[in-house]
Design an enzyme around this catalytic site. Structure first.
Site, short mmCIF file in Angstrom:
data_model
loop_
_atom_site.label_atom_id
_atom_site.label_comp_id
_atom_site.label_asym_id
_atom_site.label_seq_id
_atom_site.Cartn_x
_atom_site.Cartn_y
_atom_site.Cartn_z
N TRP A 485 0.82 -1.16 -0.05
CA TRP A 485 -0.07 0.02 0.06
C TRP A 485 0.76 1.50 -0.14
CZ3 TRP A 485 -0.21 -4.03 3.21
CH2 TRP A 485 -1.31 -5.07 3.03
N ASP A 486 2.18 1.18 -0.06
CA ASP A 486 3.08 2.33 -0.11
C ASP A 486 2.99 2.90 1.24
OD1 ASP A 486 4.99 4.29 -0.92
OD2 ASP A 486 3.53 5.58 -1.71
#
Length: 810
Positions: A485-486
């Site tokens: 998800w960064d």
């Protein structure tokens, strides 16, 4: 129905006919879109609203009394439904009821026209005092009452007051890590290597902060928009204050020295960054300072050249050492004052790797991390951390998160591991413990991790503690398992000694993008407050997997799971669009994996917390924080080759700028964007940005309030206090105040840290997306320093302003 709609010879007033046509058209549009929403499993309200509007619009052509009464009944039903979905929360209520209220008001205003143009016995005639008109007036009046009541409360606020003096503190505890920094100075990005963003100055207080005035302003002359600038060209610097001088850097890498009391420019250094650079970011968050080895040199005779040093990382990957007195390079450091950070680096591509954040300075070492292109390809540079001799620039050790045991200096001709997780944010250091603390990022691509190694899996999205002497790993704490998800760790770890359950603990507080405040023992990385492994959604893209659980801290700003009723829009129409989009996305709560269908990621990679981190008062053991909540969408786009540009929706990048999110070499490109309506407003209800106070000794959130207005985010400059995100950290002082300039409405504000109340604000000439600082001038006054230059990716107003505020001279 045919009798109701039967034509009657007398003409219907033309205004009523116009309104009838509008209602019929809107009704059929709402019926179609609402039917689509219902077919996706959403609310039936919009389809029923469309049907009601179409019928009422038709009645406007024949039976005005029935139309008015029908609209009154419809509006009351809408009010009841809105209260059931949103409660007494004004902004969600306004979005649902604004258009119906406006249309009902127009209809009620037409009553005199209907009365004048029709005979007394005409069945279409409606008078002011008719039961139908009174019913509609009462329905609209009920909404006004509900609105007024909702304005008197904020269901999202948490009221509370900080402990008066905090927990009992051992003698000298507040000075820990800061003993070498005079009270009136600011020697590192977070003032000290502890990263607390706290000043012991107390001249400005909640009682007198209202008297703050602009003392001086300096214009650097450096504004984004030059050829070759990436979108994210930003003025994010927090200046240093050493002696009587301020030191800062600009987005295009110029270094400046100013007189701290007058703002007069003393010297300017241009590192001559030239050439075509593959930049994702162009910024300089700050410089780093090495004091002279002899403490008396600073206060006594003029020290020799480069007895002290300023360190500046450049966009072409050099680390330059400057003499603070003259601004000239220190020739004994590296080669003529600079170390080449491309040495040993794989996949050389100018601009694709450099340090956007200030380096760590210790008595013997300067420690450098760096940023690599995010999601451009699987053949990026290394995220290696390197320590250089502070006098000579010789490499002392290197730590590569993908090859963590090989810390001896890299031999000539060898290269570090390509594409390994990096540390792009600001690190912290505790020289007494002999540890440097690094917030770690992820291995590109962020949204697909099917080929990550065991070492990468262990160190990605973690806080790592390295031994200062050797670079060896002492401990690691992972904030996200198998990050898709960064959710890299974006914020500087804050080091502070806390009193928890009666015992003194040398702690590290780590804010994260997903909203956790992990409080760890900085000696060994063990949680001070409970961390719970919570089950996470499963089902990653082909060739990948998801972690079964994810860690959640006892102190968490994790946003609640979004429901359809939590969606928002300026009007009921764009809210309907958001509801349809919501049901078309995959969403199972936080940590929903990215998908080819498109997934809703809440919070998004903007983060609840970002590089601005938090501010901590080490005397009271309290924190001032700035949580934001913005959902993003993440869609994986299958790749069939390693060259096609699949997600460049704004066209091919110009010049040498990189094609971001293409993930060349991976099976998927990534299309990521904020979850917004066609009008560009977030699809989730406000507030989107808050300020919150945390008692770190007790591990609890004490107060929380929405923060900022949409004055600079909406087409009309309306100062509506919805609560907007901020980018750029806060500052706290011993005077009981916190300062924040990073909110997206171009203000700098002061808050009483006891309850979070805004006690002062001043309009800025540009976006203030930097962390402010404070210092003591030669005239004995405490100054508040704010940088206002805007931020490219958030779209705030650009500028080149450095502003100093102070109380009037006595």
């Amino acid at each position: 129905m045919s009798n109701v709609l039967a034509p009657i010879p007398a003409p219907v007033p033309w205004l009523a006919r116009v309104l009838g046509v509008v209602l019929v058209i809107l009704g059929f549009v709402m019926l179609a879109a609402g039917g689509l929403l219902a077919s996706l499993g959403g609310s039936w309200f919009y389809a029923l609203s469309g049907l009601a509007w179409a019928v009422i619009g038709a009645l406007m052509w024949g039976r005005l009394r029935e139309a008015v009464l029908g609209y009154a009944l419809y509006f009351l039903a809408t009010l009841a439904w809105s209260l059931w979905e949103a409660g007494l929360d004004w902004w969600p209520l306004g979005a649902r009821l604004g258009v119906p209220f406006l249309l009902g008001g127009v209809l009620l205003a037409l009553v005199p026209t209907m009365r004048r143009h029709l005979p007394v016995d005409d069945p279409r005639r409606v008078a002011w005092r008719s039961p139908q008109a009174l019913a509609l007036a009462a329905a609209l009046g009920a909404f006004v009452v509900v609105a007024v009541v909702s304005w008197t409360r904020d269901r999202h606020a948490l009221e509370g007051t900080m402990p008066a003096n905090g927990a009992a503190r051992p003698p000298g505890a507040a000075a820990s890590g800061a003993a070498a920094v005079p009270d009136g100075e600011w020697h590192a990005y977070g003032r000290t290597g502890f990263g607390q963003r706290w000043s012991p100055l107390a001249q400005i207080t909640p009682a007198n902060v209202g008297d703050l005035k602009l003392a001086w302003e300096f214009r650097t002359g450096d504004v984004r928009g030059r050829p070759g600038d990436p979108k994210e060209t930003t003025f994010e610097v927090t200046p240093l204050k050493v002696g009587e001088r301020l030191f800062l850097c600009t987005p295009h890498q110029t270094v400046l020295a100013l007189d701290a009391t007058t703002g007069r420019e003393l010297w300017r250094f241009d590192p001559q960054v030239r050439g075509e650079l593959a930049l994702q970011h162009l910024t300089c968050r700050g410089l780093s300072y090495q004091p002279p080895p002899d403490p008396m040199a600073a206060a006594g005779a003029q020290p020799p050249a480069c007895a002290a040093k300023l360190f500046m990382p450049t966009a072409d990957a050099r680390l330059i050492a400057l003499d603070p007195a003259s601004g000239k390079p220190c020739p004994a450091f590296g080669r003529q004052g600079a170390v080449d950070l491309w040495a040993g680096m794989p996949n050389a591509k100018p601009g694709a790797y450099y340090s956007t954040s200030p380096v760590v300075v210790t008595r013997r070492l300067v420690i450098v991390g760096g940023t690599v292109l995010d999601n451009a390809s699987t053949k990026e540079q290394s995220g290696v951390i390197r320590a250089y001799d502070i006098e000579t620039g010789a490499l002392v050790w290197n730590w590569d998160s993908a090859n963590p045991d090989a810390t001896a200096p890299l031999a000539a001709g060898q290269t570090y591991t390509a594409n390994s997780p990096n540390s792009w944010s600001v690190a912290s250091v505790d020289e007494d413990l002999g540890l440097v603390y690094l917030p770690m990022g992820n291995q590109p691509p962020d949204q697909w991790g099917g080929k990550r190694s065991a070492a990468v899996e262990r160190h990605s999205s973690s806080v790592v503690a390295l031994d200062l002497a050797t670079g060896r790993l002492r401990w690691v704490f992972q904030t996200v398992h198998h990050d898709l998800w960064d959710y890299d760790v974006p914020a500087q770890p804050v080091l502070v000694d806390l009193t928890v359950r009666g015992a003194r603990v040398p702690a590290l507080v780590q804010p994260t993008k997903q909203g956790e405040l992990f409080v760890l023992d900085r000696r060994d990385g063990r949680p001070v407050f409970p961390v719970t492994e919570t089950p996470a959604p499963q089902g990653a893209a082909a060739g990948d997997f998801t972690a079964p659980t994810q860690p959640v801290s006892a102190i968490s700003f994790n946003p609640p799971v979004l429901r359809e009723r939590d969606l928002w829009g300026v009007t009921m129409f764009d809210q309907l669009w958001c509801r349809i989009a919501f049901h078309r996305l995959r969403y199972e709560g936080r940590f929903t994996p990215p998908s080819t269908q498109g997934s809703l990621i809440n919070p998004g990679n903007f983060g609840v917390f970002n590089w601005g981190s938090i501010a901590v008062d080490p005397v009271r053991g309290i924190a001032f924080t700035t949580p934001a909540v913005l959902a993003f969408t993440s869609q994986l786009v299958p790749r069939h080759d390693d060259t096609s540009q699949l997600v460049q929706d704004e066209g091919k990048p110009s010049g040498s700028l990189p094609a971001l999110n293409e993930n060349f070499g991976a099976p998927f490109a990534s299309r990521m964007k904020p979850f917004t309506s066609p009008l560009g407003v977030p699809c989730q209800a406000p507030p989107w940005g808050t300020v919150a106070g945390v008692d770190l000794n007790e591990g609890r959130i004490v107060w929380r309030h929405r923060n900022g207005t949409v004055r600079d985010l909406s087409p009309l400059p309306l100062p509506l206090r919805l609560g907007v995100p901020s980018l750029g950290g806060p500052l706290m002082t011993a005077g009981g105040l916190a300062f924040l300039s990073g909110s997206m409405d171009d203000y700098v504000r002061a808050y009483d840290v006891n309850d979070g109340r805004v006690v002062w604000e001043s309009r800025l000439p540009a976006g203030g997306q930097a962390t402010p600082m404070t210092y003591l001038g030669a005239d004995g006054r405490q100054y508040l320093l704010v940088v206002a230059g805007g931020h490219g990716s958030t779209g705030t107003k650009p500028g080149d302003h450095v502003r100093a505020y102070a109380l009037e001279k006595r």
